[in-house]
Design a protein around this motif. Structure first.
Motif, PDB file in Angstrom:
ATOM      1  N   LEU A  36       0.871  -1.158  -0.124  1.00  0.00           N
ATOM      2  CA  LEU A  36       0.085   0.014  -0.075  1.00  0.00           C
ATOM      3  C   LEU A  36       0.890   1.309  -0.112  1.00  0.00           C
ATOM      4  CD1 LEU A  36      -2.626  -1.088   2.649  1.00  0.00           C
ATOM      5  CD2 LEU A  36      -3.086  -0.620   0.110  1.00  0.00           C
ATOM      6  N   LEU A  37       1.856   1.370   0.832  1.00  0.00           N
ATOM      7  CA  LEU A  37       2.829   2.474   0.873  1.00  0.00           C
ATOM      8  C   LEU A  37       3.489   2.641  -0.342  1.00  0.00           C
ATOM      9  CD1 LEU A  37       3.910   2.130   4.556  1.00  0.00           C
ATOM     10  CD2 LEU A  37       2.555   3.938   3.647  1.00  0.00           C
ATOM     11  N   GLN A  38       4.075   1.687  -1.141  1.00  0.00           N
ATOM     12  CA  GLN A  38       4.676   1.571  -2.271  1.00  0.00           C
ATOM     13  C   GLN A  38       3.718   2.238  -3.249  1.00  0.00           C
ATOM     14  OE1 GLN A  38       5.266  -1.791  -4.515  1.00  0.00           O
ATOM     15  NE2 GLN A  38       7.359  -1.241  -4.961  1.00  0.00           N
ATOM     16  N   VAL A  49      -1.688   8.065   7.262  1.00  0.00           N
ATOM     17  CA  VAL A  49      -2.772   7.020   8.046  1.00  0.00           C
ATOM     18  C   VAL A  49      -2.487   5.692   7.806  1.00  0.00           C
ATOM     19  CG1 VAL A  49      -5.387   6.207   7.377  1.00  0.00           C
ATOM     20  CG2 VAL A  49      -4.732   8.684   7.543  1.00  0.00           C
ATOM     21  N   ILE A  50      -1.948   5.271   6.780  1.00  0.00           N
ATOM     22  CA  ILE A  50      -1.495   3.817   6.587  1.00  0.00           C
ATOM     23  C   ILE A  50      -0.219   3.592   7.584  1.00  0.00           C
ATOM     24  CG2 ILE A  50      -0.534   2.155   4.904  1.00  0.00           C
ATOM     25  CD1 ILE A  50      -2.049   3.808   2.850  1.00  0.00           C
ATOM     26  N   GLU A  51       0.626   4.468   7.710  1.00  0.00           N
ATOM     27  CA  GLU A  51       1.500   4.222   8.478  1.00  0.00           C
ATOM     28  C   GLU A  51       1.275   4.065   9.922  1.00  0.00           C
ATOM     29  OE1 GLU A  51       4.220   7.519   7.336  1.00  0.00           O
ATOM     30  OE2 GLU A  51       5.344   6.090   5.818  1.00  0.00           O
ATOM     31  N   GLU A  52       0.517   4.895  10.454  1.00  0.00           N
ATOM     32  CA  GLU A  52      -0.078   5.142  11.912  1.00  0.00           C
ATOM     33  C   GLU A  52      -0.816   3.653  12.014  1.00  0.00           C
ATOM     34  OE1 GLU A  52      -0.995   6.138  15.656  1.00  0.00           O
ATOM     35  OE2 GLU A  52       0.404   6.558  14.393  1.00  0.00           O
ATOM     36  N   ALA A  53      -1.811   3.287  11.165  1.00  0.00           N
ATOM     37  CA  ALA A  53      -2.474   1.919  11.427  1.00  0.00           C
ATOM     38  C   ALA A  53      -1.209   0.665  11.298  1.00  0.00           C
ATOM     39  CB  ALA A  53      -3.375   1.781  10.025  1.00  0.00           C
TER      40      ALA A  53
END
Length: 749
Positions: free
Chosen positions: A576-578, A588-592
């Motif tokens: 997802l991050l890529q 948001v993705i990193e915090e999840a």
């Protein structure tokens, strides 16, 4: 404020305020951007000698009334609207009356239109921003006073604070003139103007003076660092009433000389033929049996007697001319995909055909069922019709549409239709429909002068459901060493917008962007990425359900991306991050990942985590679900949700909305569906449309980030939930589930 309908003098000021007028007994303030004022919404509706100057703040000697025009369906919207005004007005909203106000184009919803333009929410280009700003023009001209699309907060964030600031500064100016002082030397506190010598003048004592002077329209809003109400963790003003059963909803209304009614209706477009009403008419308390459009009504001395009478009716249902069996509905959706007639294709990056033409492509088909709204408060409306007027007491999200339709039904002018919009005990989109309220109008016409309360039984509510549509999606994709290289998603669905607008107003032209919402607009840079919406024929009249198209598309896209990551041996978070090109979404993705304690796919046998992301209503939201296998079935252990809604105005309530949206999505993914036989849903009540039970509820943790623009949070918690759960099931069991609900394919503890 709800006194006699007396007309009063009105002075239309061109400037900041809407429909300004001098008053003797009261004054109302509000804010506006245009020079041409819209009609005064309070003209003729206030107490004698009181005229509203503008829509949002009314001050009289009895106190202060804050107008919160967006419907409260249990999500606390009245309170946050009042808090926005009160922050600048310098009062505690708990000390004010909070009312929905009259139906008026002055309360039009701009944000709802701007969010439905064909621009991704992350597009901040000149063209996108210009189009969003220009959407104010048709919104204002149409005067649509809708509640929906998580738009209440973004729509009111600026104008409601301006309303409070204009009121505050005008009251200060009135005090300054009275005392021979400069406005800049005065302050305000707790509903009073503070003079330099410490004396306090209550706002109510300044109302008459303030109404006779030009409003102060050049105001500076408080810096968020100075907020005393907004952004603080406090108990919402309606929590005690809602927690103790003392909150008054439409179903609690009692009027003198009131009759009670219920209905039995055919599927929309069909008819009911009464074969024998004698048993119903013999039920004690039943007054009469009335034919109404598409059905029959029983009028009685109590709701219980009306229900008993309706059960005793012998009727024949004449069905509409459309498929009425679930198998036929699935066949229609599949045929739509096969025909390939594109309704919309707003996302078509790269050469998808060439990318997927070679070996290695992965294909999958997903299905989601019809879903009922099933609000806890039974559908109800109270109506009184006379030769001169029609009064309606009901909770609705579309007051302007309702007034127009009620006027047409009664033959009265729209200004003779008075709506008292009630607090709503749940909606999830059902209160966007006005069918049951119009039934009440029709029944009340038959007993002129007497109020009639219509209440639908739970079974009739399910039978008359305008559900979330059933949909089929087909996906193809290719994953390589560098991640997802191609993704093609085709979604077949009937049009929610055409179906709903066709009932309440008129069907809009063009593509239905809701079919692809939550899919085409995702912030992912996939080299070859295409999303197609295919409009299927309507087999069941459908409507908006909490998060609308994103509720299903979050499942389709979130599940298939996880399939591709698994096929490529890619950690889902890394994948997802890529792909993510939007910094707020990345955060948001990193915090999840951090909050969930992500351990990767298959951390240990029989236990698994699944992640999904969806950007809906401008809000990026990532969720992680953790499950474990037990002897009694799969158990949800933990669920985490992170979202970015910009400035968090009511932290406690916003967190509850995110929490509740995720659990709402999880529960429906586990258990809920409507299946049709002979045009009727086979599910009739909560027991067979059962969401998550309390013992099944996982440990929940939510986090709200504040990096983006102001957004609403009522719906964005729903779309990622089903995919996160399905991905967790795959991680724990190796079983990939592509059809909702999951129950029946697996067992939950």
């Amino acid at each position: 404020m709800a006194g006699g309908l007396r007309r009063a003098g009105r002075i239309a000021r061109r400037g900041f305020l809407i429909g300004s007028a001098a008053v003797v007994g009261g004054v109302a303030f509000g804010a506006w951007r245009y020079t041409r004022p819209l009609p005064d919404p309070f003209l003729g509706l206030l107490e004698e000698d009181a005229v509203a100057l503008t829509p949002y703040v009314v001050i009289d000697r009895g106190g202060i009334t804050l107008i919160a025009p967006r419907a409260d369906k249990g999500q606390g919207s009245r309170w946050v609207q009042a808090a926005l005004i009160a922050e600048e007005l310098d009062i505690d909203p708990a000390t004010a009356r909070i009312e929905p106000g009259p139906v008026s184009p002055a309360y039009y919803n701009r944000a709802l239109l701007s969010e439905n333009l064909p621009f991704v929410p992350t597009d901040r280009s000149w063209l996108a921003e210009t189009a969003r700003a220009a959407s104010d023009i048709p919104a204002r001209l149409l005067g649509l006073q809708l509640t929906g699309g998580s738009s209440t907060v973004p729509d009111g964030f600026q104008k409601l604070r301006e309303a409070g600031a204009v009121a505050r500064e005008t009251l200060k100016e009135a005090a300054a003139r009275r005392e021979g002082l400069e406005r800049a030397d005065l302050a305000t506190e707790d509903g009073a103007v503070i003079l330099p010598d410490g004396r306090r003048i209550a706002y109510a004592d300044l109302a008459q003076d303030a109404a006779r002077i030009p409003p102060v329209t050049q105001v500076v809003l408080r810096d968020p660092a100075q907020w005393r109400i907004l952004g603080t963790r406090r108990r919402r003003g309606d929590i005690v009433a809602k927690s103790t059963g003392t909150q008054v909803y439409g179903i609690d209304l009692r009027l003198p000389d009131m009759l009670y009614a219920t209905t039995r209706s055919a599927p929309l477009g069909g008819e009911v033929r009464v074969l024998d009403a004698s048993a119903a008419e013999a039920v004690p308390g039943v007054r009469q049996v009335l034919p109404i459009g598409g059905g029959v009504a029983v009028v009685a001395d109590s709701t219980w007697a009306a229900f008993r009478g309706a059960e005793a009716l012998r009727v024949e249902m004449l069905p509409p001319d459309r498929p009425g069996e679930q198998a036929e509905i699935w066949e229609s959706l599949a045929a739509t995909l096969e025909a390939g007639r594109i309704d919309s294709r707003n996302r078509d990056d790269g050469d998808v055909g060439a990318a997927l033409d070679g070996p290695g492509a992965i294909a999958a088909e997903y299905r989601v069922p019809f879903l009922a709204h099933a609000p806890l408060e039974p559908l109800n409306a109270t109506v009184r019709v006379t030769a001169e007027a029609c009064e309606i007491w009901a909770g609705t999200q579309v007051p302007d549409f309702l007034v127009a339709r009620a006027a047409a039904l009664t033959g009265l002018p729209p200004e003779a239709v008075r709506l008292h919009n009630q607090m709503i005990g749940g909606s999830f989109g059902r209160r966007l429909e006005i069918d049951f309220i119009l039934q009440a109008v029709e029944i009340a016409r038959a007993v002129p002068g007497r109020p009639v309360k219509l209440t639908l039984s739970r079974e009739e509510d399910f039978a008359q459901s305008r559900p979330r549509p059933a949909q089929i999606a087909r996906a193809r994709g290719l994953v390589g060493p560098g991640g997802i290289e191609a993704l093609d998603l085709a979604i077949a669905s009937p049009s929610v917008m055409a179906s709903w607008f066709g009932r309440v107003w008129r069907s809009p032209p063009g593509a239905d962007i809701s079919i692809v919402a939550g899919a085409w607009d995702q912030p992912f840079a996939i080299p070859a990425f295409r999303v197609s919406g295919l409009r299927a024929p309507e087999t069941v009249p459908v409507s908006s359900w909490r998060s609308v198209g994103a509720s299903s598309n979050g499942f389709f896209l979130g599940s298939f991306m996880d399939e591709l990551f698994a096929a490529g041996g890619i950690d889902p978070f890394e994948g997802l991050l890529q792909l993510c090109t939007h910094e707020q979404s990345r955060a948001v993705i990193e915090e999840a990942r951090r909050l969930s304690g992500w351990t990767g796919r298959n951390p240990r046998a029989g236990r698994g985590q699944g992640v999904a992301f969806c950007l809906s209503f401008g809000v990026p939201c990532a969720q992680v679900v953790e499950i474990e296998e037990t002897e009694r079935g799969l158990r949800l252990v933990r669920a985490v949700a992170v979202a970015d809604i910009g400035p968090v105005l009511d932290p406690v309530n916003a967190e509850a909305q995110l929490w509740g949206g995720m659990l709402f999505g999880l529960g429906h993914a586990m258990n809920c569906q409507l299946t049709y036989a002979a045009h009727r849903p086979e599910q009739q009540n909560f027991f067979d449309h059962d969401a998550m039970r309390l013992p099944q509820c996982p440990e929940v943790e939510v986090r709200l980030l504040e990096n983006g623009p102001i957004r609403g949070i009522g719906e964005p918690g729903v779309p990622p939930a089903a995919a996160a759960l399905g991905n967790a099931i795959f991680a724990a069991t190796g079983q990939r589930l592509r059809t909702l609900p999951f129950a029946g394919q697996i067992r939950f503890a």
